[in-house]
Design a protein around this motif. Structure first.
Motif, mmCIF file in Angstrom:
data_model
loop_
_atom_site.group_PDB
_atom_site.id
_atom_site.type_symbol
_atom_site.label_atom_id
_atom_site.label_comp_id
_atom_site.label_asym_id
_atom_site.label_seq_id
_atom_site.Cartn_x
_atom_site.Cartn_y
_atom_site.Cartn_z
ATOM 1 N N VAL A 1 110.798 -16.323 -9.693
ATOM 2 C CA VAL A 1 111.791 -17.224 -9.101
ATOM 3 C C VAL A 1 111.419 -17.691 -7.702
ATOM 4 C CG1 VAL A 1 114.189 -17.365 -8.288
ATOM 5 C CG2 VAL A 1 113.676 -16.396 -10.541
ATOM 6 N N GLN A 2 110.854 -16.810 -6.883
ATOM 7 C CA GLN A 2 110.539 -17.240 -5.513
ATOM 8 C C GLN A 2 109.506 -18.357 -5.499
ATOM 9 O OE1 GLN A 2 109.112 -13.912 -3.251
ATOM 10 N NE2 GLN A 2 107.152 -13.761 -4.335
ATOM 11 N N TYR A 3 108.597 -18.380 -6.487
ATOM 12 C CA TYR A 3 107.608 -19.466 -6.571
ATOM 13 C C TYR A 3 108.298 -20.796 -6.874
ATOM 14 C CZ TYR A 3 104.532 -15.422 -7.284
ATOM 15 O OH TYR A 3 103.876 -14.220 -7.161
ATOM 16 N N ILE A 4 109.293 -20.753 -7.733
ATOM 17 C CA ILE A 4 109.998 -21.980 -8.134
ATOM 18 C C ILE A 4 110.750 -22.584 -6.957
ATOM 19 C CG2 ILE A 4 111.703 -22.980 -9.710
ATOM 20 C CD1 ILE A 4 109.180 -21.876 -11.087
ATOM 21 N N PHE A 5 111.527 -21.764 -6.256
ATOM 22 C CA PHE A 5 112.372 -22.290 -5.183
ATOM 23 C C PHE A 5 111.591 -22.578 -3.902
ATOM 24 C CE2 PHE A 5 115.786 -20.913 -7.918
ATOM 25 C CZ PHE A 5 116.825 -21.794 -7.624
ATOM 26 N N ASP A 6 110.392 -22.007 -3.762
ATOM 27 C CA ASP A 6 109.584 -22.326 -2.581
ATOM 28 C C ASP A 6 109.194 -23.800 -2.555
ATOM 29 O OD1 ASP A 6 109.685 -19.833 -1.502
ATOM 30 O OD2 ASP A 6 107.721 -19.179 -2.243
ATOM 31 N N ASP A 7 108.918 -24.366 -3.720
ATOM 32 C CA ASP A 7 108.562 -25.790 -3.800
ATOM 33 C C ASP A 7 108.826 -26.293 -5.218
ATOM 34 O OD1 ASP A 7 107.597 -28.323 -3.499
ATOM 35 O OD2 ASP A 7 105.615 -27.735 -2.754
ATOM 36 N N PRO A 8 110.080 -26.668 -5.521
ATOM 37 C CA PRO A 8 110.447 -27.074 -6.894
ATOM 38 C C PRO A 8 109.631 -28.248 -7.424
ATOM 39 C CG PRO A 8 112.403 -26.749 -5.532
ATOM 40 C CD PRO A 8 111.231 -26.708 -4.612
ATOM 41 N N ALA A 9 109.198 -29.144 -6.529
ATOM 42 C CA ALA A 9 108.485 -30.345 -6.981
ATOM 43 C C ALA A 9 107.151 -30.017 -7.640
ATOM 44 C CB ALA A 9 108.252 -31.285 -5.796
ATOM 45 N N LYS A 10 106.616 -28.826 -7.405
ATOM 46 C CA LYS A 10 105.332 -28.432 -7.992
ATOM 47 C C LYS A 10 105.472 -27.918 -9.425
ATOM 48 C CE LYS A 10 102.836 -27.159 -3.763
ATOM 49 N NZ LYS A 10 102.169 -26.042 -3.029
ATOM 50 N N HIS A 11 106.704 -27.772 -9.897
ATOM 51 C CA HIS A 11 106.926 -27.141 -11.198
ATOM 52 C C HIS A 11 107.626 -28.106 -12.157
ATOM 53 C CE1 HIS A 11 105.821 -23.251 -9.431
ATOM 54 N NE2 HIS A 11 106.503 -23.637 -8.382
ATOM 55 N N THR A 12 107.427 -27.880 -13.435
ATOM 56 C CA THR A 12 108.076 -28.708 -14.449
ATOM 57 C C THR A 12 109.570 -28.409 -14.487
ATOM 58 O OG1 THR A 12 107.828 -27.083 -16.231
ATOM 59 C CG2 THR A 12 105.988 -28.606 -15.848
ATOM 60 N N GLY A 13 110.311 -29.303 -15.124
ATOM 61 C CA GLY A 13 111.752 -29.103 -15.235
ATOM 62 C C GLY A 13 112.105 -27.847 -16.000
ATOM 63 N N LEU A 14 111.316 -27.519 -17.039
ATOM 64 C CA LEU A 14 111.568 -26.307 -17.809
ATOM 65 C C LEU A 14 111.406 -25.071 -16.927
ATOM 66 C CD1 LEU A 14 112.140 -24.865 -20.479
ATOM 67 C CD2 LEU A 14 109.676 -24.998 -20.990
ATOM 68 N N GLU A 15 110.347 -25.041 -16.105
ATOM 69 C CA GLU A 15 110.152 -23.922 -15.179
ATOM 70 C C GLU A 15 111.320 -23.823 -14.208
ATOM 71 O OE1 GLU A 15 105.792 -23.310 -13.742
ATOM 72 O OE2 GLU A 15 105.992 -25.429 -14.263
ATOM 73 N N CYS A 16 111.742 -24.963 -13.680
ATOM 74 C CA CYS A 16 112.849 -24.980 -12.711
ATOM 75 C C CYS A 16 114.136 -24.468 -13.342
ATOM 76 C CB CYS A 16 113.051 -26.386 -12.159
ATOM 77 S SG CYS A 16 111.731 -26.925 -11.042
ATOM 78 N N LEU A 17 114.420 -24.899 -14.577
ATOM 79 C CA LEU A 17 115.633 -24.462 -15.248
ATOM 80 C C LEU A 17 115.608 -22.954 -15.477
ATOM 81 C CD1 LEU A 17 118.311 -25.191 -16.607
ATOM 82 C CD2 LEU A 17 117.053 -25.544 -18.743
ATOM 83 N N LEU A 18 114.485 -22.438 -15.959
ATOM 84 C CA LEU A 18 114.362 -21.001 -16.163
ATOM 85 C C LEU A 18 114.419 -20.251 -14.828
ATOM 86 C CD1 LEU A 18 111.590 -20.949 -18.921
ATOM 87 C CD2 LEU A 18 114.004 -20.351 -19.199
#
Length: 495
Positions: free
Chosen positions: A231-248
């Motif tokens: 989770v910390q990777y996702i919220f550190d920079d959401p734009a780097k991740h796909t929507g599916l990753e962000c949702l999870l």
């Protein structure tokens, strides 16, 4: 010899880089020593209070250094003001004393928590250049401030007689299991227990053991693992991740904040139970809620009930018409959001929940007029749908609660809506297999029937004391094997 002595002194003094936590190794030694002294003093009320208070203040010192003085100052002020309020017969004078208590308590909280927020706001509005103050938020100040306020308000309303012994009040306020992160305990629930003899039965042992083990498991195995590894990777920079990753990642954060905060609350309740005190539960499987109203009856119960009794009802509650009731709900949650932190994100989060509560009130009133909703099979189907809608709405709100800025929050939402990329699910699963299985385990455990929890408590209560000690030692050893070397500070430590 000198080197060893210096090492011992350094271990026993406050280290801002390593504050004492329930899941730290130092706490295990601290708690063992505390129990020895507490049990030795258990037959005498004054001795119990003295031992517990000294250890509580030392615990707080190890958590936040000299800010322990704020707890002492708050205790002195509210102990004397409440007694003055209670003894006075002049309504106007009593009211002025209450206002003084409210101003002093909220003033202290506002100074540390919101000064820089309003400095930034004034700079933006007036194009000023006022430098922010170098303030550090004292740990637990939001919690013991609300306890002080509820105490003086209850005394003012003559619903509670103030204590005569200052040590009793200091004990209540500094009680270390709940001092840093709650629950927010009412004096009427806690103080009468001080005068009861210390008795520890099998039920207390089993309940306490279950709560401590469950709390540690939630915090270390579930919350810390999911946060550090995904989770910390996702919220550190959401734009780097796909929507599916962000949702999870959002679903993962929902588990993190619940397991982190309820885990510490469970440990607080368990430790209190072992020392002869029963603190009301702070969580009740909130993601099983089928409406936002039910969610707030199950989530952070001590805060939501405090806001209801000391803010929503004084504002007028539901006594001044429907429109006013909706406004009161919205304002209560808006202030509740601001209580969490000096940030527009928290205010927006509170506003979302306030709006949802007002809308849900319309739904509840409509169902009452129609004689209630459907029952049987269709009632069950609607309940499941309600749980899914409520959970996803709460998760949507968590985005603003977790994100550092509005920009980050909207960036994550943008990825979910416009760049979902469901085809990456297999690659994502292979990269985070362990994380997703832990998330699944967490959801399964959360939705287990309540009777399974009660059965485990009863089973532990039947185990001899020696057996319980062995279970606890083995469990702590297992936690040490999976615990990350990086200290994960509790989320609610910042509030």
């Amino acid at each position: 010899m000198t080197i060893e002595l210096n090492k011992i002194i350094s271990l026993l003094t406050y280290n801002p880089k390593n504050p004492i936590l329930f899941n730290s190794a130092f706490f295990m030694y601290y708690f063992a020593v505390f129990l020895l002294f507490y049990l030795a003093a258990s037959s005498n009320k004054r001795a119990r209070v003295a031992v517990f208070t000294v250890f509580s203040l030392y615990f707080f010192y190890m958590a936040c250094g000299m800010y322990v003085g704020l707890v002492l100052l708050s205790a002195v002020v509210d102990f004397n003001l409440s007694r003055w309020i209670y003894r006075s017969e002049k309504a106007g004078f009593r009211k002025r004393l209450l206002i003084l208590s409210i101003v002093l308590n909220l003033g202290l909280l506002f100074y540390f928590k919101y000064t820089n927020f309003f400095i930034d706001l004034m700079n933006e509005m007036a194009h000023g250049n006022i430098q922010p103050l170098k303030l550090i938020l004292p740990i637990g100040i939001s919690f013991y401030t609300f306890e002080n306020l509820s105490y003086t308000v209850d005394v003012y309303k003559r619903e509670f007689k103030p204590v005569d012994d200052f040590m009793d009040y200091l004990f209540f306020l500094s009680f270390f299991p709940k001092l840093m992160m709650g629950p927010i305990v009412r004096a009427a629930d806690f103080i009468p227990q001080i005068y009861k003899p210390y008795v520890l039965d099998r039920e207390d042992i089993g309940k306490g053991m279950y709560l401590i083990i469950a709390g540690l498991f939630k915090k270390v195995v579930i919350s810390d693992f999911i946060n550090q590894n995904f989770v910390q990777y996702i919220f550190d920079d959401p734009a780097k991740h796909t929507g599916l990753e962000c949702l999870l990642g959002v679903y993962g954060y929902a588990l993190i904040i619940y397991c982190d905060f309820s885990g510490y609350s469970d440990m607080a309740l368990g430790i209190a139970r072992w020392t002869g005190f029963k603190i009301p539960a702070n969580f009740d499987s909130p993601y099983q809620s089928s409406s936002i109203t039910e969610f707030w009856r199950r989530w952070h119960i001590s805060l939501s009930s405090w806001l209801r009794d000391y803010l929503y009802i004084p504002l007028g509650g539901n006594r001044k018409g429907k429109v006013r009731q909706f406004v009161n709900l919205f304002l209560t949650m808006l202030i509740g959001g601001f209580w969490h932190g000096a940030s527009w994100n928290f205010i927006f989060w509170g506003g979302l929940h306030g709006t949802a509560l007002a809308v849900d009130k319309v739904r509840i009133d409509y169902l009452k007029q129609k004689g209630g909703g459907p029952s049987g099979f269709w009632g069950g189907v609607l309940k499941v749908i309600g749980v899914l809608i409520t959970f996803n709405f709460v998760c949507f709100c968590w985005i603003f609660f977790k994100a550092s800025t509005f920009s980050d929050a909207w960036s994550l939402i943008h990825q979910v809506v416009y760049d979902f990329q469901p085809e990456v699910w297999l690659e994502l699963y292979n990269g985070y297999t362990a994380v997703f299985w832990v998330m699944l385990l967490a959801f399964v455990l959360h939705f287990l029937p309540k009777k399974m929890e009660l059965g485990t408590e009863n089973l532990l209560g039947k185990v001899p004391v020696v057996g319980n000690v062995v279970i606890m030692v083995v469990f702590i050893w297992l936690m040490a094997q999976v615990k990350s070397s990086q200290t994960m500070l509790p989320i609610y430590l910042q509030f």
